[in-house]
Structure formats: structure tokens, C-alpha cells
Design an enzyme around this catalytic site. Sequence first.
Site, PDB file in Angstrom:
ATOM      1  N   SER A  64       0.806  -1.221   0.000  1.00 33.59           N
ATOM      2  CA  SER A  64       0.000   0.000   0.000  1.00 33.59           C
ATOM      3  C   SER A  64       0.843   1.276   0.000  1.00 33.59           C
ATOM      4  CB  SER A  64      -0.957  -0.037   1.192  1.00 33.59           C
ATOM      5  OG  SER A  64      -1.821   1.064   1.194  1.00 33.59           O
ATOM      6  N   ASP A 276      -3.371   6.404  -2.826  1.00 33.36           N
ATOM      7  CA  ASP A 276      -2.180   5.820  -2.211  1.00 33.36           C
ATOM      8  C   ASP A 276      -1.613   4.772  -3.170  1.00 33.36           C
ATOM      9  OD1 ASP A 276      -4.195   3.935  -1.851  1.00 33.36           O
ATOM     10  OD2 ASP A 276      -3.418   3.232   0.068  1.00 33.36           O
TER      11      ASP A 276
END
Length: 544
Positions: A64, A276
Amino acid sequence: MDLGAVTQRSALHAKPSGLVLQYGTAGFRAHAGHLDHIMYRMGLLAVLRSKQTKSTIGVMVTASHNPEEDNGVKLIDPLGEMLAPSWEEHATRLANAEEQELPRELVGISEREAVDLQQDAFVVVGRDTRASSEKFSQSVIDGVTALGGLFHDYGLLTTPQLHYMVYCRNTGGQYGKATVEGYYQKLSKAFVELTKQASCSGDEHRTLKVDCANGIGALKLKEMQQYFSQGLSVQLFNDGTKGKLNHLCGADFVKSHQKPPEGMEMKSNERCCSFDGDADRIVYYYRDADGQFHLIDGDKIATLVSSFLKDLLVEIGENFNVGVVQTAYANGSSTRYLQEVMKVPVYCTKTGVKHLHHKAQEFDIGVYFEANGHGTALFSKAVEMKIKQLAKELEDNKGKAAKMLANVIDLFNQAAGDAISDMLVIEAILALKGLTAQQWDALYRDLPNRQLKVKVADRRVISTTDAERQVLTPPGLQEVISDLVKQYRLSRAFVRPSGTEDVIRVYAEADSQANADSLAHEVSLAVFQLAGGTGERPTSGLCG
């Protein structure tokens, strides 16, 4: 279960002796050099979970918003949700078992969970753009095949896209088509249908600058933009052609540093957003005419979405049970606005998306967003069927509202927070309401806040209750925090142990930045004194 084959293959993915890692809300995350054995073993675990649930299970290789030298992996359960907590424990034990203990651990999980080893298993795998991800997804596949499971490798996907694929496969295609093309078509069709209803089509609403964090989101948005281009034009920045993943860019950077990403030029009042690294979070922002930066985070996204849904329900005349789910990190102004102005019930859960998702499932319509921009809206099956029926039956304004709501249901990724899906929802709402980013931002004013962390010898000395808003142990700490809060206007503060390191996280908000800073500092000192602080005492420099 051919334990000989498992052991033989495991030797190619050997665990470094003594290494201990924990499966958290986001799965495993660590420096890529420590993860090959984890990937193999999560392939094994996915097969057992698939056999036990008689469903397709997903394995996503991503870290992530972490730096690109890291990596991670998480399992996705049958309806696209996070792995069940009891299986998180199995994942941790399996990951940390020394080589010779691995067969015994697998047998133990199978027995505890009554896994039918004769049942077929099917696992789908996706990965992000990190240099280590391709090799790691192959390690996952090694684990799947070692236990005789079948697999489909989707290759490069955003994390929410893999959640979507798992959900589609386990609902027999009812939720959608389990292909990338199917994802693009379902979302884009809903978006284009929605934006056709917008009376205003000025360019200020239809062009958006997107910072893709040099991650997978850029690749997928490039592929997808042709499908929705008649409703929205996107300009991509930090698209992975140069620059490092998540470095000085992306939703986490923008939210944490309260400033725009590098590599993006912003004119005044231009609407911009950041994903992100794996495209499951989104935040918006703009600069005003004076050059001041304004962040529009997950709290304001939840407010925009829930107000829009409520307006449509009023128009249709349906009184569904709507709830907004937040964590203790939600700004107090957002909670007050939702409860007092919009009259929408707000519920608070522990930090971590799985807790919000689970709570949101209790309502006819549940909207959840963490302040960091991770969230979605969930619609019960009964509500979805009713709305789609009304969209066919009703006429005039009621019929129009029902059709819009039916498209909103299709536009949300109900398996997981999804930056691409959320971006299209937000853009549709802004266009339909004729709102600029500044007008959206002005719905309410965030209370000034401060987050700090305090190093302690053992984070487990702090335990909490009331969705992490109250301290249970050590004795006396909550009383001190409560007394400090009374000294400031519009204030609150809470502390919680980090999930990954021996630090205690401190959050405070108050009527001014100076008061929020002061309250956070005083609470940090109390934590240091009463919870076994290490190193230097917290200073008022607020370096965190």
C-alpha cells in the site's frame, strides 16, 4: 494433503530463523527481503481457507502506502472482505513456524477449522507495481499448487480490484463480471449515466488532477479513462514513469504533511486528489486564491456521500436505516455536522477498516470512511433490490432520484474502499450538486488537531475501551487525560497503542491549533510518566 511436497517446496522459500512477523489489519508488511517464506505460506493458507469456505479466496501482494523497498500480502475472504480474525491468528502462527514445524501447523489449522481436505480450492492472485511483487506472487502460487489448489493470476491490479474480483466470483457474477474489463464497464456505465443528469457541465467540474503516488492506480486509470471520458477528464501526475512509489506523493503523504505532492502543479481553486500506492485510499485538496492549501479528507468525503444519499432517499420517499461509521480519529466537527445538521446517526469503531466495514453492514445503507481516505458505502441486498425496482416503476422526479440511487449503488465498490470508485462517486456528486471543491470544503470547519507518538518499553501496558476513546490501563491515566481535556474549549483527546511498534499514539483536538498542540503535549507527558516511557521525555517541539 501431501506434506512431503509442501516441505520440499518450502525449502525453496525458507524462513529466516527467529524472524517473527504479525498479521495485522493490512496483512503482513515488512522489508521485501524478509517476506518470501511468508508469501509461500499465505498461498498454503489460502488453499485451506478456500477449502473450508468452499469459495474463491484472494491473495494480494502489496504494501500500500509503504516505501517501495517494502512489500506485504493479505488474504481476501469470500465476499471481498478482510480475512476473518480467527484466520489472522492462523496466518501469524503459520508465518512464524520454523521449517520443521510447518507440516504440524498446517495439520493443526485443518483440524481446528474442520477443513475438508478433499474439497477443491481456488485462489486468485493480484500484485502491485513494486519490483519485488512479481517474484512474490509466484511464491504465493508455489504455495497454492503445493497443496493442490487451482489459481488464476490477475497480474497487476489495484487492491480494491482484487477484492471486487473475489466478490464477483463468489456471487456467480451477480455482483459483476470478474474481469478488469468488467470492472471498468460496470463503474464507468454507472458514472456516465449519473453525470448525464448534471445540469451544469462547466469545465470547472469536469477536469480533475490526480496524483497516482507512482503506483498501480496510474496504470489502471490510464486503461480506464476512455470508458468514462464523456463525464470526466483526468490529468495524471506521479504516474510511475519517473519517481519512486509513495515518495513525497500519494494520499498518505498529503494527509500526513498537509501539503500537495511533489510533481503536481496546482493553480488556485483547481480540484486535485491523491491515491495511495495500491489505490484503496483517496483524499482531495485545493489551493485557495491566497495560495493556502486545503485538505478534504475522508471525514468530508463521508459527509458529502451521506448527505447526497439522504437527499435522494427523501426525494424517493423511502425511510431506510442509514448510518455513518467513523473511528476516534474522525474530526469532532464532522461528527457534530452529521449528527446535528444532517440528523444522520454516527457510530464509532476501533481503528482499522475491517471494524468499520463490519459495523456498516448492520445498516440498510452504511457509509464508512477513515480520515485517511479509505472507505465506501454498503447497501443491503434488500435495499438494492428495492431501489432497482423503484427505478423501473417510478416516474417524474421520484423515478429520476431512484435511477440515480441505482447508479450510485453500482458505482461504489462494496467489497472494499476503492480510490477509483470513490473518485467517480465524488465527481458525480459534485457535478450533480453543482459544487466546487471550496463549497464542499465549507460544509463545516475542521477543529485544529495534533497527532503525536510516545515511545514506551511495552505498548501492551495500555488497554482501551469505548472504540479506543477511553483508557482502561494503566490505572489513573484516563483520569489525567479527562482532567486535561476539561482545560480547553471544544477539546477531546485519546491514546491507543500502535499495532506494529512499541509506541503509543496520541490524538488531541481543540478550538485553536495552539490549544490542540498544548493538549497533545500534556497528554504525551502523562503517557510517558504513567505508561513506561523510554528515551527522552516528550518536548513541546511537537516533532512527534
